[in-house]
Design a protein around this motif. Structure first.
Motif, PDB file in Angstrom:
ATOM      1  N   GLY A  37       0.836  -1.203   0.000  1.00 30.08           N
ATOM      2  CA  GLY A  37       0.000   0.000   0.000  1.00 30.08           C
ATOM      3  C   GLY A  37       0.868   1.249   0.000  1.00 30.08           C
ATOM      4  O   GLY A  37       0.545   2.246  -0.648  1.00 30.08           O
ATOM      5  N   ARG A  41       0.753   4.484  -2.414  1.00 30.12           N
ATOM      6  CA  ARG A  41       0.688   5.818  -1.809  1.00 30.12           C
ATOM      7  C   ARG A  41       1.846   6.696  -2.323  1.00 30.12           C
ATOM      8  O   ARG A  41       1.684   7.893  -2.536  1.00 30.12           O
ATOM      9  CB  ARG A  41       0.766   5.711  -0.282  1.00 30.12           C
ATOM     10  CG  ARG A  41      -0.524   5.220   0.357  1.00 30.12           C
ATOM     11  CD  ARG A  41      -0.326   4.896   1.826  1.00 30.12           C
ATOM     12  NE  ARG A  41      -1.541   4.409   2.437  1.00 30.12           N
ATOM     13  CZ  ARG A  41      -2.425   5.177   3.104  1.00 30.12           C
ATOM     14  NH1 ARG A  41      -2.175   6.453   3.278  1.00 30.12           N
ATOM     15  NH2 ARG A  41      -3.523   4.660   3.599  1.00 30.12           N
ATOM     16  N   ARG A 181     -12.814  -2.237  -8.554  1.00 30.03           N
ATOM     17  CA  ARG A 181     -12.005  -1.837  -9.722  1.00 30.03           C
ATOM     18  C   ARG A 181     -11.862  -3.040 -10.662  1.00 30.03           C
ATOM     19  O   ARG A 181     -11.924  -4.199 -10.221  1.00 30.03           O
ATOM     20  CB  ARG A 181     -10.650  -1.285  -9.292  1.00 30.03           C
ATOM     21  CG  ARG A 181      -9.773  -2.308  -8.647  1.00 30.03           C
ATOM     22  CD  ARG A 181      -8.348  -1.818  -8.431  1.00 30.03           C
ATOM     23  NE  ARG A 181      -7.685  -2.771  -7.571  1.00 30.03           N
ATOM     24  CZ  ARG A 181      -7.293  -2.555  -6.324  1.00 30.03           C
ATOM     25  NH1 ARG A 181      -7.463  -1.379  -5.772  1.00 30.03           N
ATOM     26  NH2 ARG A 181      -6.731  -3.494  -5.619  1.00 30.03           N
TER      27      ARG A 181
HETATM   28  O1   DC Z   1      -3.062  -0.447   2.696  1.00 26.66           O
HETATM   29  P1   DC Z   1      -3.138   1.036   2.329  1.00 26.66           P
HETATM   30  O2   DC Z   1      -4.286   1.772   2.962  1.00 26.66           O
HETATM   31  O3   DC Z   1      -1.846   1.747   2.563  1.00 26.66           O
HETATM   32  O4   DC Z   1      -3.401   1.036   0.758  1.00 26.66           O
HETATM   33  C1   DC Z   1      -3.460   2.227   0.034  1.00 26.66           C
HETATM   34  C2   DC Z   1      -4.338   2.043  -1.212  1.00 26.66           C
HETATM   35  O5   DC Z   1      -3.665   1.224  -2.161  1.00 26.66           O
HETATM   36  C3   DC Z   1      -5.711   1.409  -0.973  1.00 26.66           C
HETATM   37  O6   DC Z   1      -6.711   2.186  -1.632  1.00 26.66           O
HETATM   38  C4   DC Z   1      -5.642   0.078  -1.624  1.00 26.66           C
HETATM   39  C5   DC Z   1      -4.494   0.178  -2.599  1.00 26.66           C
HETATM   40  N1   DC Z   1      -3.728  -1.048  -2.649  1.00 26.66           N
HETATM   41  C6   DC Z   1      -3.956  -1.893  -3.690  1.00 26.66           C
HETATM   42  O7   DC Z   1      -4.820  -1.622  -4.524  1.00 26.66           O
HETATM   43  N2   DC Z   1      -3.220  -3.028  -3.811  1.00 26.66           N
HETATM   44  C7   DC Z   1      -2.299  -3.335  -2.892  1.00 26.66           C
HETATM   45  N3   DC Z   1      -1.590  -4.475  -3.035  1.00 26.66           N
HETATM   46  C8   DC Z   1      -2.070  -2.482  -1.800  1.00 26.66           C
HETATM   47  C9   DC Z   1      -2.831  -1.337  -1.700  1.00 26.66           C
END
Ligand code: DC
Length: 221
Positions: A37, A41, A181
């Motif tokens: 994540g 970010r 998505r």
């Molecule tokens: O876990 P997090 O809240 O830091 O994740 C940030 C965003 O990234 C969240 O909207 C989901 C996305 N994400 C993703 O789509 N695939 C991942 N492997 C990790 C996070």
């Protein structure tokens, strides 16, 4: 026969305890922790910094194609963790800002971004055995691993956890965007062990994870 390196995939909804428990498990096993994540970010932060419209899929894909990144494995308080650097900088604080959090789901929905992330996240294997947390690790990034886990908790409990951390976030909206998505949506991987930890502490959750991992390891031997 034990297969090396081992990847423990820890997926789940926002605020289901993935980060806390992935770190506890990584420490207990001496594995490298990867927060995927944080990588999404970092791209969201980079786009904001460069004035790239995060709603413009083509512009986000172009930014992802062009940015200068490097993976490094850093040890902080005894935990080895992978970091994605941009222009040799790790934006540790910036990626937790509300404006970055608001932009990240848009960036994470772009197919070319997800392809780039999958390759980069698979490259983390260069650092050794991994505990990798995210949304699509068991389904998409390392579908071949035998160690797949999915954490969840009630929306009320997850919202309370975020509020206790001082973060006021619409988790229902984020869950919906992550699950709906088109590319690599949040879902339970085939064969994943699922835990709803609404009424569990992180000590209990990580103990459950470690017990399940050890069971799987003894089967693999
Ligand atoms: O876990 P997090 O809240 O830091 O994740 C940030 C965003 O990234 C969240 O909207 C989901 C996305 N994400 C993703 O789509 N695939 C991942 N492997 C990790 C996070």
């Amino acid at each position: 026969m034990k297969k090396y390196p081992i990847v423990i995939a820890l997926d789940g909804t926002s605020a289901s305890g993935k980060s806390t428990n992935a770190k506890l498990v990584a420490r207990a096993l001496g594995y490298v922790y990867v927060d995927t994540g944080a990588m999404y970010r970092t791209l969201a932060w980079h786009c904001l910094l460069k004035h790239v419209d995060v709603n413009d899929e083509k512009a986000v894909a172009a930014a992802c194609r062009k940015w200068k990144t490097k993976l490094e494995c850093a040890e902080v308080n005894g935990l080895r963790a992978v970091r994605l650097l941009v222009d040799d900088y790790f934006p540790e604080k910036e990626i937790r800002l509300p404006e970055t959090a608001a932009a990240v789901a848009h960036v994470a929905a772009v197919p070319k971004v997800r392809a780039w992330m999958k390759k980069t996240q698979r490259d983390c294997i260069q650092f050794g055995d991994l505990v990798m947390e995210g949304r699509d690790i068991g389904t998409n990034v390392f579908p071949e691993t035998d160690f797949k886990f999915y954490l969840d908790a009630s929306l009320a409990e997850r919202s309370a956890r975020r509020a206790a951390d001082g973060v006021n976030e619409n988790l229902a909206a984020r869950d919906q965007r992550d699950s709906q998505r088109a590319v690599a949506p949040l879902m339970i991987a085939l064969g994943a062990k699922v835990l709803n930890n609404s009424s569990m502490t992180s000590a209990e959750t990580s103990a459950w994870l470690l017990a399940e991992i050890r069971k799987l390891m003894s089967v693999e031997k």
